[in-house]
Scaffold this motif. Structure first.
Motif, PDB file in Angstrom:
ATOM      1  N   GLY A  34       0.977  -1.298   0.145  1.00 47.33           N
ATOM      2  CA  GLY A  34       0.012  -0.373   0.060  1.00 47.33           C
ATOM      3  C   GLY A  34       1.060   1.000   0.046  1.00 47.33           C
ATOM      4  O   GLY A  34       0.689   2.303   0.018  1.00 47.33           O
ATOM      5  N   CYS A  35       1.957   1.345   0.452  1.00 45.24           N
ATOM      6  CA  CYS A  35       3.017   2.414   0.281  1.00 45.24           C
ATOM      7  C   CYS A  35       4.152   2.082  -0.024  1.00 45.24           C
ATOM      8  O   CYS A  35       4.846   0.673   0.391  1.00 45.24           O
ATOM      9  N   TYR A  46       6.094  10.760   2.625  1.00 44.74           N
ATOM     10  CA  TYR A  46       6.067  10.329   3.679  1.00 44.74           C
ATOM     11  C   TYR A  46       4.741   9.513   3.929  1.00 44.74           C
ATOM     12  O   TYR A  46       4.163   8.570   4.575  1.00 44.74           O
ATOM     13  N   THR A  47       3.550  10.435   3.669  1.00 42.44           N
ATOM     14  CA  THR A  47       1.980  10.214   4.017  1.00 42.44           C
ATOM     15  C   THR A  47       1.846   9.564   2.798  1.00 42.44           C
ATOM     16  O   THR A  47       1.752   9.993   1.278  1.00 42.44           O
ATOM     17  N   PRO A  48       0.408   8.848   2.602  1.00 40.48           N
ATOM     18  CA  PRO A  48      -0.456   8.540   1.847  1.00 40.48           C
ATOM     19  C   PRO A  48      -0.575   9.406   0.547  1.00 40.48           C
ATOM     20  O   PRO A  48      -1.109  10.838   1.866  1.00 40.48           O
ATOM     21  N   GLN A  51      -4.136  10.282  -5.455  1.00 39.70           N
ATOM     22  CA  GLN A  51      -3.284   9.890  -6.244  1.00 39.70           C
ATOM     23  C   GLN A  51      -3.097   8.597  -6.028  1.00 39.70           C
ATOM     24  O   GLN A  51      -2.520   8.052  -7.529  1.00 39.70           O
ATOM     25  N   GLN A  52      -2.528   7.656  -4.661  1.00 33.21           N
ATOM     26  CA  GLN A  52      -1.266   6.296  -4.808  1.00 33.21           C
ATOM     27  C   GLN A  52      -2.384   5.754  -6.055  1.00 33.21           C
ATOM     28  O   GLN A  52      -3.967   5.447  -5.571  1.00 33.21           O
ATOM     29  N   VAL A  53      -1.815   5.153  -6.703  1.00 33.92           N
ATOM     30  CA  VAL A  53      -2.517   3.890  -8.280  1.00 33.92           C
ATOM     31  C   VAL A  53      -3.150   2.569  -6.733  1.00 33.92           C
ATOM     32  O   VAL A  53      -4.068   2.038  -6.744  1.00 33.92           O
ATOM     33  N   HIS A  58      -5.620   0.553   1.221  1.00 31.09           N
ATOM     34  CA  HIS A  58      -4.219  -0.147   1.391  1.00 31.09           C
ATOM     35  C   HIS A  58      -3.117   1.143   1.386  1.00 31.09           C
ATOM     36  O   HIS A  58      -2.627   0.051   2.723  1.00 31.09           O
ATOM     37  N   ALA A  59      -3.599   2.303   1.354  1.00 29.96           N
ATOM     38  CA  ALA A  59      -2.167   3.015   2.093  1.00 29.96           C
ATOM     39  C   ALA A  59      -2.374   3.359   3.169  1.00 29.96           C
ATOM     40  O   ALA A  59      -1.147   3.307   4.056  1.00 29.96           O
ATOM     41  N   TRP A  60      -4.144   3.251   3.437  1.00 30.74           N
ATOM     42  CA  TRP A  60      -3.133   3.703   4.785  1.00 30.74           C
ATOM     43  C   TRP A  60      -3.224   3.282   6.038  1.00 30.74           C
ATOM     44  O   TRP A  60      -3.189   2.608   6.825  1.00 30.74           O
ATOM     45  N   ILE A  61      -4.074   1.029   5.453  1.00 31.00           N
ATOM     46  CA  ILE A  61      -3.475   0.555   6.566  1.00 31.00           C
ATOM     47  C   ILE A  61      -2.532   0.278   6.783  1.00 31.00           C
ATOM     48  O   ILE A  61      -1.612  -0.329   7.702  1.00 31.00           O
ATOM     49  N   GLU A  62      -1.524   0.158   5.298  1.00 34.11           N
ATOM     50  CA  GLU A  62       0.273   0.095   5.303  1.00 34.11           C
ATOM     51  C   GLU A  62       0.087   1.638   6.343  1.00 34.11           C
ATOM     52  O   GLU A  62       1.640   1.325   7.035  1.00 34.11           O
ATOM     53  N   PHE A  63       0.517   2.770   5.543  1.00 37.68           N
ATOM     54  CA  PHE A  63       1.227   3.484   6.434  1.00 37.68           C
ATOM     55  C   PHE A  63       0.557   3.276   7.954  1.00 37.68           C
ATOM     56  O   PHE A  63       1.469   4.207   9.000  1.00 37.68           O
TER      57      PHE A  63
END
Length: 199
Positions: A34-35, A46-48, A51-53, A58-63
């Motif tokens: 996710g990151c 350094y943060t989600p 526009q992340q693919v 997913h990005a925030w769960i990993e972050f």
């Protein structure tokens, strides 16, 4: 144990367990990448970012899992500061293990991401967490040592002297004081508890 010590040790144990839970959430939701970069979450941030693919969930769960490592780091620092005031060497070593292990988790997490979730990196990340939980549980329970020396009753850590001490002696074929950790095993040997040095 004082209220401060109980709080810090409980917090450390809780956060170590929470790291396993959030790590499990990362795996179960497929958010391991996710990151996709490390130490950044995405190139240039350094943060989600919206526009992340990989998608915001997913990005925030990993972050979130990564953020928990920072909370653990500061909890470990506070624990070390508290233990240093107590001047308890055995508690200091367990606390230092927590801090070094958390730093190791950061490195292993980076390796895991940079190797596209290599199973060995993922497993190493998890195994280190198990040891860190065990150490935090020992601190919380107030256990300073796992055993005592059979000779003078001094507290001993989980590691032995690797053949340099005489705490693991046995009787082999009637001959007492044989160090079990360095004596080669052979078929037909009669091995027993060494009673000669017990008080």
């Amino acid at each position: 144990m004082s209220k401060v010590g109980r709080f810090l040790f409980t917090l450390l144990l809780f956060l170590q367990c929470a790291l396993i839970v959030t790590g499990g959430a990362v795996r179960l939701t497929g958010s391991g990448l996710g990151c996709p970069t490390w130490p950044e979450c995405t190139p240039g941030s350094y943060t989600p970012t919206p526009q992340q693919v990989e998608g915001p969930l997913h990005a925030w769960i990993e972050f979130g899992n990564r953020l928990l490592t920072f909370a653990l780091f500061f909890a470990a620092l506070a624990t070390i500061a508290y233990v240093l005031r107590l001047r308890r060497r055995e508690l200091f070593l367990l606390s230092l293990f927590q801090l070094l292990g958390i730093l190791g988790q950061g490195v292993l997490g980076g390796i895991t991401v940079l190797t596209d979730l290599n199973p060995y990196a993922v497993a190493s990340h998890f195994i280190l967490s198990i040891f860190l939980i065990a150490g935090a549980a020992l601190l919380r329970a107030g256990i300073k040592s796992l055993r005592k020396s059979r000779i003078n009753g001094e507290p001993r850590a989980m590691m032995c002297g690797i053949g340099q001490c005489f705490d693991c002696v046995v009787t082999i074929d009637g001959k007492p004081l044989q160090r079990a950790c360095i004596t080669p095993a052979r078929e037909g040997a009669n091995v027993g508890i060494d009673e000669s040095s017990r008080s």
